[in-house]
Design an enzyme around this catalytic site. Sequence first.
Site, PDB file in Angstrom:
ATOM      1  N   LYS A 198     -15.256  -6.365  -8.101  1.00 35.57           N
ATOM      2  CA  LYS A 198     -14.262  -5.527  -8.762  1.00 35.57           C
ATOM      3  C   LYS A 198     -12.989  -5.535  -7.926  1.00 35.57           C
ATOM      4  O   LYS A 198     -12.914  -4.913  -6.862  1.00 35.57           O
ATOM      5  CB  LYS A 198     -14.740  -4.078  -8.921  1.00 35.57           C
ATOM      6  CG  LYS A 198     -13.803  -3.260  -9.844  1.00 35.57           C
ATOM      7  CD  LYS A 198     -13.879  -1.784  -9.623  1.00 35.57           C
ATOM      8  CE  LYS A 198     -12.976  -1.315  -8.509  1.00 35.57           C
ATOM      9  NZ  LYS A 198     -11.515  -1.457  -8.807  1.00 35.57           N
ATOM     10  N   CYS A 207      -4.327  -3.523   7.213  1.00 39.78           N
ATOM     11  CA  CYS A 207      -5.148  -2.560   7.951  1.00 39.78           C
ATOM     12  C   CYS A 207      -5.034  -2.752   9.458  1.00 39.78           C
ATOM     13  O   CYS A 207      -5.298  -1.815  10.220  1.00 39.78           O
ATOM     14  CB  CYS A 207      -6.605  -2.673   7.510  1.00 39.78           C
ATOM     15  SG  CYS A 207      -7.276  -4.350   7.652  1.00 39.78           S
ATOM     16  N   GLU A 221      -2.856   7.375   8.781  1.00 42.45           N
ATOM     17  CA  GLU A 221      -2.550   6.026   8.302  1.00 42.45           C
ATOM     18  C   GLU A 221      -1.537   6.112   7.164  1.00 42.45           C
ATOM     19  O   GLU A 221      -1.793   6.721   6.131  1.00 42.45           O
ATOM     20  CB  GLU A 221      -3.818   5.322   7.812  1.00 42.45           C
ATOM     21  CG  GLU A 221      -3.573   3.891   7.389  1.00 42.45           C
ATOM     22  CD  GLU A 221      -4.823   3.178   6.921  1.00 42.45           C
ATOM     23  OE1 GLU A 221      -4.961   1.971   7.199  1.00 42.45           O
ATOM     24  OE2 GLU A 221      -5.669   3.819   6.271  1.00 42.45           O
ATOM     25  N   GLU A 269     -14.952  -2.236   5.826  1.00 42.58           N
ATOM     26  CA  GLU A 269     -13.758  -2.375   6.659  1.00 42.58           C
ATOM     27  C   GLU A 269     -12.767  -1.388   6.090  1.00 42.58           C
ATOM     28  O   GLU A 269     -12.234  -1.565   4.989  1.00 42.58           O
ATOM     29  CB  GLU A 269     -13.222  -3.808   6.627  1.00 42.58           C
ATOM     30  CG  GLU A 269     -12.280  -4.096   7.782  1.00 42.58           C
ATOM     31  CD  GLU A 269     -10.845  -4.144   7.352  1.00 42.58           C
ATOM     32  OE1 GLU A 269     -10.119  -3.177   7.680  1.00 42.58           O
ATOM     33  OE2 GLU A 269     -10.433  -5.105   6.706  1.00 42.58           O
TER      34      GLU A 269
END
Length: 491
Positions: free
Chosen positions: A186, A296, A395, A262
């Site tokens: 997906k 990331c 973040e 992750e």
Amino acid sequence: MHLKEKSNRKVKPIDCLHFINGDYRDSHNSKVFENINPATEEVLGKVAEGGKREVDEAVQAAKTALKGPWKNFTSEERSIVLRRIGDLIIDRKEELAALESMDTGKPYQMALDIDIPRSAYNFHFFADYLTSMGTEAFQQDQKALHYSIRRPVGVVGMINPWNLPLLLLTWKMAPCLAAGNTAVMKPAEWTPMTATILAEICKEAGVPDGVVNLVHGFGPNSAGAAITEHPDVDAVTFTGETKTGTAIMKAAAPTLKKLSYELGGKNPNIIFADSDLDEVIETTLKSSFMNQGEVCLCGSRIYVESSAYEDFVDKFVLKTKELKIGDPFKNETSVGAVISKEHYDKVLSYIQSARDEGGTILTGGGRPQTEKKGYYIEPTIIVGLDKDSRCVREEIFGPVVTVLPFETEEEVIEQANDTHYGLGTTIWTNDLRRAHRVAHQIEAGIIWVNTWYLRDLRTPFGGMKQSGIGREGGMHSFEFYSELSNITIKL
């Protein structure tokens, strides 16, 4: 599904359908959603919106394919198929790069030079690795011989992010197929096009029907949730936000699925005064603003030893102002648009938070005046913030970095580790002993010294703390995508 034209400007966007058991198809309820180009705010096309029914069909196709012809492919035959997939990606690199740029807003040249070649290399690497790996064997004196065999884990659900759509999808798909599994992927709802093409490429390369399946949709109460909850999905690999990872873990718990995560990162970039400042700045521009900061592994917390702080900041700001932001298809563009209006507003809210908390914005801080449409944000450098401010701790995932001075090695190690995240770190120093000493104390899964984003696909990739679970890369990928059985022969 083939596109007729392949130059970057002439490639046409595509409507995205599900790919189940070797065929493209609409949703049963005919639901669709729009795919928006973040650089122009124009509609690229329609995307079929799947749910439990489409996921169930995809999972059943994948489950059936495990017992079909794919089961009897030798490792050498799987290797040939993987290499062919990589070759086909290269054959269509201009087309795929253009679609990736339209979907994400990233510079076309970056997609062409980095995303697509690396996507192909993921398949080429695991095609080679597959045929060279072995397992363990132990002789227990004269009593017994013990040896291990690997078998596929089964049906793997792949929930993929929007920042490096094809690169990170192939990072999962290549070892998944190498180990003999089947897949239900997906892609992120914001970036559906290259995944749709990858399904076609896999079939063209000789992957049997049902081995690779694709369901478009959203997360909660949609295709994503249906994959994580499905009892016949044996493993889930996910790259994305930590909060989403927590939700997936809860959904997967009742069936004890294998998980590989992750997740988020708030990565420190530690710069000691003895480093080569020009080299540091050249790389730090990339680690700060590559892909609009939507990586990331970006070093968004920059710590500079106080004696080099002013010199670094002056040069870093000067070089950042030279970055060209705008149309992803212009050759001079180095910073494109962020992924969506929602994310655009989020990033700008963090910049405002920095102002409210007393930070000073040395460059950037808003929308470039040259761009009237699209979700563009100037590369932004912020100083003067407290170590506990939101922009330092949370973040942002955009073209925004904070720069803080430090006095001692002990101080910067403490600040670097003072986070819930633990994905990546960069250390800049020409002192060999210091490099090793600091690296050994940093709580992160990936630590670079005097470089950034340099990867060897044999090495472990993953994060600590809330940045992930497990490792992938080389044999570490096979630890996730296969199950080990030990066989004991009594002598």
